[in-house]
Design an enzyme around this catalytic site. Structure first.
Site, PDB file in Angstrom:
ATOM      1  N   ASP A 205       1.014  12.829   5.344  1.00  0.00           N
ATOM      2  CA  ASP A 205       0.903  12.286   6.702  1.00  0.00           C
ATOM      3  C   ASP A 205       2.057  12.820   7.545  1.00  0.00           C
ATOM      4  OD1 ASP A 205       0.728  10.745   8.988  1.00  0.00           O
ATOM      5  OD2 ASP A 205       1.505   8.926   8.036  1.00  0.00           O
TER       6      ASP A 205
ATOM      7  N   SER B  81      -2.667   7.379   4.750  1.00  0.00           N
ATOM      8  CA  SER B  81      -2.312   7.286   6.168  1.00  0.00           C
ATOM      9  C   SER B  81      -1.426   6.078   6.423  1.00  0.00           C
ATOM     10  CB  SER B  81      -3.575   7.150   7.016  1.00  0.00           C
ATOM     11  OG  SER B  81      -4.404   8.264   6.824  1.00  0.00           O
ATOM     12  N   CYS B  82      -0.802   6.091   7.591  1.00  0.00           N
ATOM     13  CA  CYS B  82       0.031   4.989   8.061  1.00  0.00           C
ATOM     14  C   CYS B  82      -0.729   3.667   7.944  1.00  0.00           C
ATOM     15  CB  CYS B  82       0.419   5.235   9.515  1.00  0.00           C
ATOM     16  SG  CYS B  82       1.267   3.861  10.292  1.00  0.00           S
ATOM     17  N   PRO B  83      -0.151   2.586   7.442  1.00  0.00           N
ATOM     18  CA  PRO B  83       1.250   2.433   7.060  1.00  0.00           C
ATOM     19  C   PRO B  83       1.482   2.570   5.552  1.00  0.00           C
ATOM     20  CG  PRO B  83       0.251   0.266   7.130  1.00  0.00           C
ATOM     21  CD  PRO B  83      -0.860   1.277   7.375  1.00  0.00           C
ATOM     22  N   LEU B  84       0.479   3.070   4.803  1.00  0.00           N
ATOM     23  CA  LEU B  84       0.588   3.024   3.339  1.00  0.00           C
ATOM     24  C   LEU B  84       1.762   3.796   2.736  1.00  0.00           C
ATOM     25  CD1 LEU B  84      -3.137   2.960   2.169  1.00  0.00           C
ATOM     26  CD2 LEU B  84      -1.535   1.086   2.438  1.00  0.00           C
TER      27      LEU B  84
END
Lengths: 77, 175
Positions: A42, A15-18
């Site tokens: 995502d 998920s954000c920000p990965l």
């Protein structure tokens, strides 16, 4: 200019920000002009990869979706 | 165009040379639901090639205290505050629905199931990516915090003037 993918990042499930953070880290090892492929699930990454390429100057060569997996091919600046 | 379609359209722009290249986050809140966005935006800023600084002040500073440090401070008031509200990244409370720690535990479980990085993981990534972590000197004095109470990677303490100077040509976020 190279059309070979120099590196593939499997960012599925993250998920954000990965997805962006890991792409930014991964692209560091590449030479200018080389291609990196990122695979993500995502849905927010579609907008995020566009924005990230715009802000960093890396070129988004390809962007697509297949069976819920988003694929981005980026050429390093 | 329907709303649904509109959200799917992503304009492809040319590289914007005038985009901000600096990000300053004033991290003043110490709840889990504030620290998370602080860390998400700091790592993202660094990923976007922005020169990123996080200034930790007031309760925001407590996340920089080592998790195994139970009591901080020199006098009884400072020690009492640390006792009532344990410092450290792994001991954050939620701004709402805390329920004596059940809320944060549930939130962390949900995040783990969704592969959302924890604030602690994001903080170490931020350090690796060159994000500058600046503790507020005044808060350190107020709460009796010392450099050795804090995790590795924390920079030199500074004051409001340094931060406002830094923020002059930067996007500034107050979280």
């Amino acid at each position: 200019m190279s059309t070979q993918i120099a590196k593939t990042l499997d960012l599925k499930g993250l998920s954000c920000p990965l997805p962006i953070v890991k792409t930014a880290q991964g692209i560091k090892e590449l030479q200018s002009g080389e291609l990196i492929e990122a695979l993500a699930t995502d849905p927010g990454s579609v907008a995020d990869f566009n924005a990230w390429c715009k802000s960093t100057g890396n070129e988004l060569v390809e962007s697509g979706e297949d069976g819920g997996v988003y694929r981005f091919v980026i050429r390093k600046k | 165009m329907s709303v649904e379609e509109a959200t799917l359209v992503v304009p492809v722009h040319e590289h914007d040379e005038h985009a901000h290249k600096k990000l300053v986050i004033i991290a003043w809140g110490g709840e889990l639901d504030r620290v998370w966005p602080q860390m998400i935006l700091a790592t993202t800023g660094a990923a976007m090639g922005m020169d990123t600084t996080v200034f930790f002040t007031f309760w925001g500073l407590m996340v920089l205290v080592k998790d195994n440090k139970r009591i901080t401070g020199d006098n009884w008031m400072q020690k009492m505050m640390a006792m009532m509200d344990r410092p450290g990244m792994e001991h954050l409370k939620l701004g709402k629905m805390n329920f004596v720690g059940a809320g944060p535990a549930m939130m962390r479980k949900l995040a783990k199931d969704q592969s959302v990085a924890s604030p602690g993981e994001l903080l170490s990534m931020a350090v690796d990516m060159g994000v500058k972590l600046v503790p507020c000197q005044m808060t350190m004095d107020l709460l009796g915090l010392k450099r050795e109470d804090m995790i590795d990677g924390v920079g030199e303490p500074a004051g409001a003037t340094t931060m406002l100077m830094e923020a002059q040509d930067a996007i500034t976020l107050f979280i």
